[in-house]
Design a protein around this motif. Structure first.
Motif, PDB file in Angstrom:
ATOM      1  N   PRO A 313      11.514   4.346   6.260  1.00  0.00           N
ATOM      2  CA  PRO A 313      11.486   2.916   6.583  1.00  0.00           C
ATOM      3  C   PRO A 313      12.364   2.570   7.786  1.00  0.00           C
ATOM      4  O   PRO A 313      11.983   1.722   8.606  1.00  0.00           O
ATOM      5  CB  PRO A 313      12.006   2.264   5.297  1.00  0.00           C
ATOM      6  CG  PRO A 313      11.665   3.227   4.219  1.00  0.00           C
ATOM      7  CD  PRO A 313      11.832   4.587   4.839  1.00  0.00           C
ATOM      8  N   VAL A 383      13.738  -0.030  -3.963  1.00  0.00           N
ATOM      9  CA  VAL A 383      13.161  -0.650  -2.775  1.00  0.00           C
ATOM     10  C   VAL A 383      14.061  -0.346  -1.587  1.00  0.00           C
ATOM     11  O   VAL A 383      15.284  -0.429  -1.700  1.00  0.00           O
ATOM     12  CB  VAL A 383      13.036  -2.191  -2.931  1.00  0.00           C
ATOM     13  CG1 VAL A 383      12.553  -2.827  -1.617  1.00  0.00           C
ATOM     14  CG2 VAL A 383      12.098  -2.555  -4.065  1.00  0.00           C
ATOM     15  N   CYS A 384      13.462   0.007  -0.483  1.00  0.00           N
ATOM     16  CA  CYS A 384      14.194   0.166   0.772  1.00  0.00           C
ATOM     17  C   CYS A 384      13.480  -0.702   1.810  1.00  0.00           C
ATOM     18  O   CYS A 384      12.264  -0.599   1.972  1.00  0.00           O
ATOM     19  CB  CYS A 384      14.220   1.633   1.212  1.00  0.00           C
ATOM     20  SG  CYS A 384      15.082   1.911   2.784  1.00  0.00           S
ATOM     21  N   LEU A 385      14.247  -1.546   2.492  1.00  0.00           N
ATOM     22  CA  LEU A 385      13.661  -2.412   3.509  1.00  0.00           C
ATOM     23  C   LEU A 385      14.558  -2.414   4.738  1.00  0.00           C
ATOM     24  O   LEU A 385      15.767  -2.640   4.622  1.00  0.00           O
ATOM     25  CB  LEU A 385      13.492  -3.848   2.988  1.00  0.00           C
ATOM     26  CG  LEU A 385      12.749  -4.811   3.931  1.00  0.00           C
ATOM     27  CD1 LEU A 385      11.275  -4.432   4.028  1.00  0.00           C
ATOM     28  CD2 LEU A 385      12.895  -6.251   3.463  1.00  0.00           C
ATOM     29  N   VAL A 401       9.466  -3.979  10.779  1.00  0.00           N
ATOM     30  CA  VAL A 401       9.750  -4.008   9.344  1.00  0.00           C
ATOM     31  C   VAL A 401       9.203  -2.724   8.716  1.00  0.00           C
ATOM     32  O   VAL A 401       7.990  -2.491   8.709  1.00  0.00           O
ATOM     33  CB  VAL A 401       9.107  -5.236   8.662  1.00  0.00           C
ATOM     34  CG1 VAL A 401       9.513  -5.280   7.188  1.00  0.00           C
ATOM     35  CG2 VAL A 401       9.499  -6.517   9.379  1.00  0.00           C
ATOM     36  N   ALA A 403       9.229  -0.315   5.144  1.00  0.00           N
ATOM     37  CA  ALA A 403       9.481  -0.464   3.710  1.00  0.00           C
ATOM     38  C   ALA A 403       9.225   0.847   2.977  1.00  0.00           C
ATOM     39  O   ALA A 403       8.333   1.617   3.335  1.00  0.00           O
ATOM     40  CB  ALA A 403       8.601  -1.573   3.127  1.00  0.00           C
ATOM     41  N   VAL A 406       7.367   0.756  -2.174  1.00  0.00           N
ATOM     42  CA  VAL A 406       6.446  -0.337  -2.510  1.00  0.00           C
ATOM     43  C   VAL A 406       4.986   0.052  -2.317  1.00  0.00           C
ATOM     44  O   VAL A 406       4.092  -0.765  -2.507  1.00  0.00           O
ATOM     45  CB  VAL A 406       6.761  -1.593  -1.670  1.00  0.00           C
ATOM     46  CG1 VAL A 406       8.151  -2.104  -2.004  1.00  0.00           C
ATOM     47  CG2 VAL A 406       6.648  -1.313  -0.173  1.00  0.00           C
ATOM     48  N   ARG A 412       4.753   0.408   7.309  1.00  0.00           N
ATOM     49  CA  ARG A 412       5.129  -0.691   8.179  1.00  0.00           C
ATOM     50  C   ARG A 412       4.516  -1.969   7.599  1.00  0.00           C
ATOM     51  O   ARG A 412       3.334  -1.995   7.241  1.00  0.00           O
ATOM     52  CB  ARG A 412       4.606  -0.459   9.596  1.00  0.00           C
ATOM     53  CG  ARG A 412       4.920  -1.614  10.563  1.00  0.00           C
ATOM     54  CD  ARG A 412       4.354  -1.351  11.936  1.00  0.00           C
ATOM     55  NE  ARG A 412       5.007  -0.232  12.602  1.00  0.00           N
ATOM     56  CZ  ARG A 412       6.168  -0.321  13.252  1.00  0.00           C
ATOM     57  NH1 ARG A 412       6.797  -1.487  13.319  1.00  0.00           N
ATOM     58  NH2 ARG A 412       6.684   0.738  13.839  1.00  0.00           N
ATOM     59  N   ALA A 413       5.304  -3.025   7.528  1.00  0.00           N
ATOM     60  CA  ALA A 413       4.810  -4.311   7.038  1.00  0.00           C
ATOM     61  C   ALA A 413       4.113  -5.031   8.190  1.00  0.00           C
ATOM     62  O   ALA A 413       4.620  -6.009   8.758  1.00  0.00           O
ATOM     63  CB  ALA A 413       5.950  -5.144   6.474  1.00  0.00           C
ATOM     64  N   LEU A 437       5.371 -11.177   2.929  1.00  0.00           N
ATOM     65  CA  LEU A 437       5.869  -9.831   2.644  1.00  0.00           C
ATOM     66  C   LEU A 437       5.683  -9.478   1.177  1.00  0.00           C
ATOM     67  O   LEU A 437       5.298  -8.350   0.843  1.00  0.00           O
ATOM     68  CB  LEU A 437       7.342  -9.744   3.048  1.00  0.00           C
ATOM     69  CG  LEU A 437       8.036  -8.392   2.871  1.00  0.00           C
ATOM     70  CD1 LEU A 437       7.304  -7.297   3.646  1.00  0.00           C
ATOM     71  CD2 LEU A 437       9.500  -8.475   3.311  1.00  0.00           C
ATOM     72  N   ARG A 454       9.983  -5.452  -7.631  1.00  0.00           N
ATOM     73  CA  ARG A 454       9.934  -4.936  -6.262  1.00  0.00           C
ATOM     74  C   ARG A 454       9.380  -5.989  -5.295  1.00  0.00           C
ATOM     75  O   ARG A 454       9.902  -6.174  -4.196  1.00  0.00           O
ATOM     76  CB  ARG A 454       9.090  -3.662  -6.217  1.00  0.00           C
ATOM     77  CG  ARG A 454       9.765  -2.437  -6.817  1.00  0.00           C
ATOM     78  CD  ARG A 454       8.877  -1.211  -6.673  1.00  0.00           C
ATOM     79  NE  ARG A 454       9.640   0.020  -6.805  1.00  0.00           N
ATOM     80  CZ  ARG A 454       9.545   0.861  -7.838  1.00  0.00           C
ATOM     81  NH1 ARG A 454       8.714   0.570  -8.839  1.00  0.00           N
ATOM     82  NH2 ARG A 454      10.263   1.961  -7.872  1.00  0.00           N
ATOM     83  N   LEU A 458      11.529  -7.754  -2.148  1.00  0.00           N
ATOM     84  CA  LEU A 458      11.123  -7.684  -0.746  1.00  0.00           C
ATOM     85  C   LEU A 458      11.356  -9.023  -0.044  1.00  0.00           C
ATOM     86  O   LEU A 458      11.967  -9.084   1.035  1.00  0.00           O
ATOM     87  CB  LEU A 458       9.643  -7.297  -0.646  1.00  0.00           C
ATOM     88  CG  LEU A 458       9.277  -5.831  -0.773  1.00  0.00           C
ATOM     89  CD1 LEU A 458       7.765  -5.678  -0.781  1.00  0.00           C
ATOM     90  CD2 LEU A 458       9.883  -5.010   0.359  1.00  0.00           C
TER      91      LEU A 458
END
Length: 487
Positions: A313, A383-385, A401, A403, A406, A412-413, A437, A454, A458
């Protein structure tokens, strides 16, 4: 298939061992083959630290010392290195090493099972800091003892011991003599490349071996493949180790990016990233414990493809690219395009991840990396963001972004990035973006967190990011420190 003889230095002597299966771990070698039972097996997965040993190898005309977990380290990987276990520290007359003596004086051992691992981490700290005239602060001790768990909750006296080592009579190792012996060992002829454990020392040789043996299990730091051995009892007919290829052990600086070789350890890779982006320091130190970071590699973490690998991420948010290589060619691609499904990638059978290209930070960049886990230290993310923002005239000029945890892959968001592009950076914009998101992914429910949790987290993290971009402080654990006070 033949197995290569393993040669390493221990107690000033050359140890040579033949007929070692390619999947045999260093811990098995120590306890079962050498009778070195001071090194303990606890978790068998690199989490508890009871099996910690210290390795030294030549690095740019000096020795590099690393504490590593022997339970998930393949025995063949220490060929050409020097090894220390807890049995190797005391002097010939029985005098304890400062790492041991400090533990005794500070009453740092209770049940004693974890003690060998703590002592070895202290020894690594001693070699890397005390022997070089650097003080051991409380913060340094806490960081470098990460990955060692004490079930008796005796951390305070162990931290005291770390700081007391430098006050004891010194114990010096003749590093120049040891370096010379290791360099001489490296110059001796090696076995042919038709063996069960292949460890080519140059990139061309590595790519040739990959082309010739596409069925071989590729390994780097083995912090994940080691679990296949200890937990799933897998056996490998042939192993291809990428960590000896000298070209892939380098970090190279360029005007617009830094190129990190796939065999660079996580410790060194994160150090390079933190040097450019100091805000990543806490995030980097929370990536497992130090022994795991000392063994694991950035390329291995990426190629492993776990959806909860924390480096991906971050690299996605930074617009990192990969260089994939095969004999006679290479190709570049964005990191997020590397994954095709759960632990599946675009790698061809004769390809390897060779380099990770990370763009340099822009002057106006605002970056934060968030890791949500049940334990603050030494735990896997729920969760990692990671978010990277550049503003122009109060509007979003660029946004990245990335993530993890999830989806089936690190992602990529893209929808959230597209929503934010060009919009004013306001609380109202961020609240709307948080909803985007939350709806962009459909996370699973598992032992670490529910799907609803989760998704909610986010959006919450995006709102935290906005608050921090406005100068708000005191809203996460990174900004708190514990101070000891006398009762």
């Amino acid at each position: 298939m033949d197995t290569k003889t393993i040669r390493f230095m221990r107690r000033g002597e050359l140890i040579s061992l033949g007929n070692v299966p390619p999947e045999r771990t260093l811990l098995e070698l120590l306890r079962e083959d050498l009778g070195a039972t001071g090194t303990k097996e606890g978790c068998g997965e690199g989490d508890c630290g009871a099996c910690t040993v210290v390795l030294a190898e030549p690095d740019g005309g000096r020795l590099r010392w690393r504490a590593v977990n022997s339970c998930i380290r393949l025995a063949h990987s220490i060929d050409g290195m020097a090894l220390w276990t807890v049995e190797d520290l005391a002097a010939a007359d029985g005098a304890l090493h400062p790492a041991q003596e400090a533990m005794v004086r500070c009453h740092g051992s209770q049940c004693g099972f974890c003690t060998p691992g703590f002592v070895m981490s202290l020894f690594g700290m001693y070699q890397n800091h005390v022997c070089r005239g650097e003080p051991v602060t409380r913060a340094l001790a806490q960081e470098e003892l990460s990955g060692n768990l004490c079930r008796c909750t005796g951390y305070r006296p162990i931290l005291d011991a770390a700081q007391q080592m430098e006050q004891l009579p010194p114990a010096r190792i003749d590093e120049a003599a040891l370096l010379a012996r290791l360099q001489a060992l490296a110059g001796q002829p090696t076995a042919p490349s038709t063996l069960a454990y292949l460890a080519p020392e140059s990139l061309p040789e590595l790519l040739a071996a990959r082309a010739a043996h596409p069925q071989a299990q590729v390994v780097a730091g083995c912090t994940d493949v080691g679990l296949w051995v200890t937990k799933q009892h897998r056996q490998f007919g042939q192993v291809l180790d990428v960590t000896r290829a000298r070209e892939l052990r380098r970090i190279e600086e360029y005007p617009h990016h830094v190129a990190i070789g796939a065999a660079v350890t996580l410790t060194d890779a994160f150090a390079a990233l933190v040097a450019q982006r100091p805000s990543l320091k806490t995030f980097a130190s929370r990536f497992a414990g130090l022994p795991v970071r000392n063994a694991g590699t950035l390329g291995g973490n990426i190629a492993n493809g776990s959806p909860i690998g924390d480096s991906m991420p971050l690299l996605i948010a930074l617009d990192a690219q990969l260089v994939l290589m095969r004999e006679g060619g290479h190709r570049h691609l964005a990191l997020e395009d590397f994954y095709t499904g759960y632990r599946q990638t675009v790698l061809a059978p004769d390809e390897l991840v060779a380099w990770i290209l990370v763009p340099r930070p822009q002057p106006a960049e605002f970056l934060r990396a968030y890791k949500i886990s049940k334990r603050y230290d030494d735990d896997i993310s729920a969760v990692c963001l990671v978010l990277r923002l550049e503003l122009q005239d109060g509007a979003v000029a660029r946004i990245g972004v990335g993530a993890g945890g999830v989806a089936a892959t690190p992602v990529r968001a893209a929808r959230t990035e597209a929503f934010l592009a060009g919009k004013p950076w306001t609380a109202e914009t961020v609240r709307a973006a948080a909803d985007v998101l939350r709806g962009e992914f459909q996370p699973i429910t598992d032992m670490r967190a529910s799907s609803a949790y989760r998704s909610q987290v986010l959006g919450n993290l995006l709102q935290r990011f906005w608050l921090e971009s406005q100068g708000t402080t005191g809203i996460n654990l990174e900004q708190f420190s514990l101070e000891e006070v006398d009762a």
